[in-house]
Motif scaffolding. Structure first.
Motif, PDB file in Angstrom:
ATOM      1  N   VAL A 145     -40.613  61.240  -9.341  1.00  0.00           N
ATOM      2  CA  VAL A 145     -41.378  60.549  -8.293  1.00  0.00           C
ATOM      3  C   VAL A 145     -41.298  59.047  -8.547  1.00  0.00           C
ATOM      4  O   VAL A 145     -41.624  58.579  -9.639  1.00  0.00           O
TER       5      VAL A 145
ATOM      6  N   GLU B  27     -45.010  53.521  -7.208  1.00  0.00           N
ATOM      7  CA  GLU B  27     -45.407  52.779  -6.020  1.00  0.00           C
ATOM      8  C   GLU B  27     -45.239  51.285  -6.210  1.00  0.00           C
ATOM      9  O   GLU B  27     -45.325  50.778  -7.333  1.00  0.00           O
ATOM     10  N   TYR B  28     -45.107  50.615  -5.079  1.00  0.00           N
ATOM     11  CA  TYR B  28     -45.059  49.158  -5.128  1.00  0.00           C
ATOM     12  C   TYR B  28     -46.435  48.596  -5.415  1.00  0.00           C
ATOM     13  O   TYR B  28     -47.413  48.971  -4.767  1.00  0.00           O
TER      14      TYR B  28
ATOM     15  N   TYR C  74     -38.689  56.608   2.024  1.00  0.00           N
ATOM     16  CA  TYR C  74     -39.267  57.888   1.614  1.00  0.00           C
ATOM     17  C   TYR C  74     -38.172  58.893   1.312  1.00  0.00           C
ATOM     18  O   TYR C  74     -37.119  58.887   1.935  1.00  0.00           O
TER      19      TYR C  74
ATOM     20  N   GLU D 181     -40.753  64.063   0.866  1.00  0.00           N
ATOM     21  CA  GLU D 181     -42.038  63.449   1.203  1.00  0.00           C
ATOM     22  C   GLU D 181     -42.333  63.515   2.695  1.00  0.00           C
ATOM     23  O   GLU D 181     -43.478  63.432   3.115  1.00  0.00           O
TER      24      GLU D 181
ATOM     25  N   LYS E  93     -51.951  58.208   2.949  1.00  0.00           N
ATOM     26  CA  LYS E  93     -51.336  59.089   1.968  1.00  0.00           C
ATOM     27  C   LYS E  93     -49.957  58.603   1.543  1.00  0.00           C
ATOM     28  O   LYS E  93     -49.397  59.057   0.567  1.00  0.00           O
ATOM     29  N   LYS E  94     -49.433  57.732   2.358  1.00  0.00           N
ATOM     30  CA  LYS E  94     -48.058  57.327   2.090  1.00  0.00           C
ATOM     31  C   LYS E  94     -47.953  56.456   0.848  1.00  0.00           C
ATOM     32  O   LYS E  94     -48.805  55.610   0.583  1.00  0.00           O
ATOM     33  N   ARG E  95     -46.894  56.659   0.138  1.00  0.00           N
ATOM     34  CA  ARG E  95     -46.580  55.843  -1.028  1.00  0.00           C
ATOM     35  C   ARG E  95     -46.199  54.442  -0.530  1.00  0.00           C
ATOM     36  O   ARG E  95     -45.504  54.311   0.477  1.00  0.00           O
TER      37      ARG E  95
END
Ligand code: SAH
Length: 589
Positions: free
Chosen positions: A454, A457-458, A483, A487, A504-506
């Motif tokens: 995985v 994240e930024y 993505y 995902e 919910k998004k990364r």
């Protein structure tokens, strides 16, 4: 100031006809060079000329043909090989630039695309000869492009002196391995169906991005070749130069054995019991296993503790990535084993070394398990300690001695300078930096069984260091900036991107985030490529790869080193980070 460089090529001159104009000692030397490349030299000089004795000898011996005439243009077109219409393959003029004939020959040759070399007259030459070192099939040529041939020959001597003798014969053996691997390719498919632990320390060509695509069947076919590449990349040159037929068989053998459970190689005994005959039966001495990090590459980055352990060990078991400069510090008398690790057999290679360590420690020996960087940073150090503990070797104060309990001996773990933090440092990247980066994340770019992990994240103030990632930098960058399929698709494969709630998004990394590829940090051939996420894949494709290397991403990358405006990437070669040691600051032992 930009300097001109030549295009260096190697010419197969076998059966070529070289015309040599002149009678001085240089003409004799040119004849020698021509002959050693398998060509046929023809000396063109009138009978009246006084021949250098070496030339005369070659003529008498029938090695050089002498045409006793003054140069005429037609010689260029009549003395050569029949299959190329009698044009000569190359012309060497040894009479020098002031001779009007030299300029004339050069002009005619250039007009007719005949390669020509005139001594001491770069402007009259279309090619020049290199100062060369030859060792079997290995040839090293040096040119300074017309500036200082004395220095070139000094450099040649120094380069040659830095190489172990007989390196040439290693090429012959490795060439043999390559050929045999090609022949036995079909075995590979059977033996290497499974592939985990792909790290980027494999031999990577400029096209390496295509090489390791997960679950790619073709990848299996390449594995043995890649392992061969790894040997070439990581074995100390001294070891390579001493490669034997037995080593070659071992290399091939270890591939065929791959599917069966790993057993210690037969040479184990010779490595660990080499004085078993004259050692009286088991002394009650307790063995010790030291698991130590050897730093990123430069031997000066060893800790004193690890250095002492290197001196004290009875047996050194090193991982493949352990730098040659560090292995050079191992006393001659101490046996050294290097893990036979390559993609697909990491577990077998580990197990093999574990067994050896336990066996030797049970004999009361001090065993040094040398890992690259820090043993607990992607070094499988924890697993090793767990294994040793299960075999009765506990950490100091360990209450968890396993099945064989009773404490056969101890395990000591020594830290090492990790590449994850030192490579950025040597590339002028402060991993944390006030107001720029307040966290550092160390990740792997390669997951278990080749699946992508995985992606992190930024976070604007985050520096991420990716190890074992460069072989799939394209995939990694795609995951950081977009993505992954998993995902945005549900179980039925339906694209649900729009439905996934924003919360919910990364958070994705902006494509203009600064990043750097740092390879062989702290080694003389260290290379840094500074760029941004949107150009890094292209940069790596174009510049090729030089494993091991890592990727650093985040604003910290440009704190001390900004790209010029409009610059897509910048490459910086070489390592100067410890130059001061040579400036008299060496504090000695
Ligand atoms: N234990 C090691 C890491 C082992 S994983 C450590 O602490 O450094 C191997 C990965 O480390 C390589 O794939 C590469 O990403 C990185 N690496 C190791 N040595 C390196 C070096 N000298 N320069 C750049 N990256 C290096």
């Amino acid at each position: 100031m930009t300097t001109h460089v030549s295009m260096l090529t190697a010419t197969d001159a076998r059966s070529h006809i070289h015309l040599i104009v002149g009678s001085n000692p240089l003409a004799a030397a040119r004849c020698g060079q021509s002959l050693s490349a398998g060509a046929s030299p023809i000396l063109l000089v009138p009978e009246t000329a006084e021949l250098h004795y070496a030339l005369q000898k070659r003529i008498d011996d029938g090695e050089v043909k002498w045409i006793k005439e003054a140069f005429r243009d037609e010689h260029l077109f009549t003395l050569g090989r029949e299959e190329i219409d009698h044009v000569v393959d190359a012309v060497f003029v040894t009479s020098g630039p002031r001779e009007p004939l030299s300029a004339h020959i050069s002009t005619v040759c250039k007009r007719n695309r005949i390669p020509v070399n005139v001594v001491d007259a770069p402007q009259l030459c279309t090619f020049s000869l290199l100062s060369t070192h030859v060792d079997g099939p290995l040839q090293i040529g040096i040119t300074t492009n017309g500036r200082g041939c004395k220095l070139a020959s000094r450099i040649r001597r120094e380069v040659a002196a830095s190489l172990p003798p007989n390196l040439g014969s290693a090429f012959l053996r490795l060439g043999d391995v390559r050929r045999r691997i090609q022949e036995e390719d079909h075995l590979l498919h059977m033996a290497l169906a499974d592939g985990d632990d792909v790290d980027d320390s494999v031999d990577q060509l400029a096209s390496f991005n295509k090489l390791v695509t997960e679950a790619d069947i073709d990848a299996a076919k390449n594995r043995r070749m890649r392992w061969l590449g790894q040997i070439c990349e990581y074995w100390p040159l001294k070891r390579l130069a001493a490669i034997t037929d037995a080593d070659v068989s071992n290399i091939l053998q270890s591939y065929s054995d791959l599917s069966s459970s790993p057993s210690p190689p037969s040479s184990l005994n010779s490595a660990t019991n080499n004085n078993s005959n004259n050692t009286p039966s088991p002394p009650p001495k307790r063995g010790r296993i030291i698991l130590a990090g050897s730093g990123p590459g430069h031997p000066d980055l060893l800790t004193r503790a690890t250095h002492k352990a290197i001196r004290a060990a009875d047996l050194v078991l090193a991982d493949k990535l352990v730098p040659a400069g560090v292995l050079d510090l191992v006393p001659r008398r101490t046996p050294v084993r290097i893990a036979r690790k390559f993609p697909g057999n990491a577990d077998a290679a580990q197990a093999e070394l574990h067994e050896m360590a336990v066996q030797a420690a049970r004999e009361g020996k001090t065993v040094l398990r040398l890992k690259q960087g820090d043993p607990y940073v992607y070094g499988r150090g924890g697993e090793e300690v767990e294994f040793f503990r299960g075999h009765g070797f506990g950490l100091a104060g360990d209450r968890n001695l396993g099945a064989e309990g009773g404490g056969e001996g101890s395990v000591v773990v020594l830290p090492g300078v990790t590449s994850a933090l030192s490579a950025p440092l040597f590339a002028g990247i402060p991993s944390t930096q006030r107001d720029v980066a307040d966290q550092v994340l160390i990740c792997t770019g390669t997951g278990k069984k080749g699946k992508a992990p995985v992606p992190p994240e930024y976070v604007r103030s985050r520096t991420v260091v990716f190890l074992m990632a460069l072989h799939r930098v394209g995939g990694l960058v795609a995951e950081l900036t977009g993505y992954m399929d998993s995902e945005i698709r549900d179980e039925t494969g339906e694209n649900r991107e729009k439905e996934v709630g924003e919360a919910k998004k990364r958070v994705l990394w902006p494509r203009n985030t600064p990043c750097a590829v740092i390879e062989r940090a702290s080694c003389p051939d260290q290379r840094v490529i500074r760029t941004t996420l949107d150009r890094v894949v292209e940069a790596v494709e174009q510049e090729g790869s030089r494993p091991p290397g890592l990727l650093v991403v985040g604003a910290a990358c440009e704190f001390l080193n900004k790209l010029d405006k409009g610059q897509a990437w910048r490459v910086e070669e070489g390592f100067r980070g410890l130059d001061f040691v040579g400036d008299g600051l060496d504090l000695g032992e």
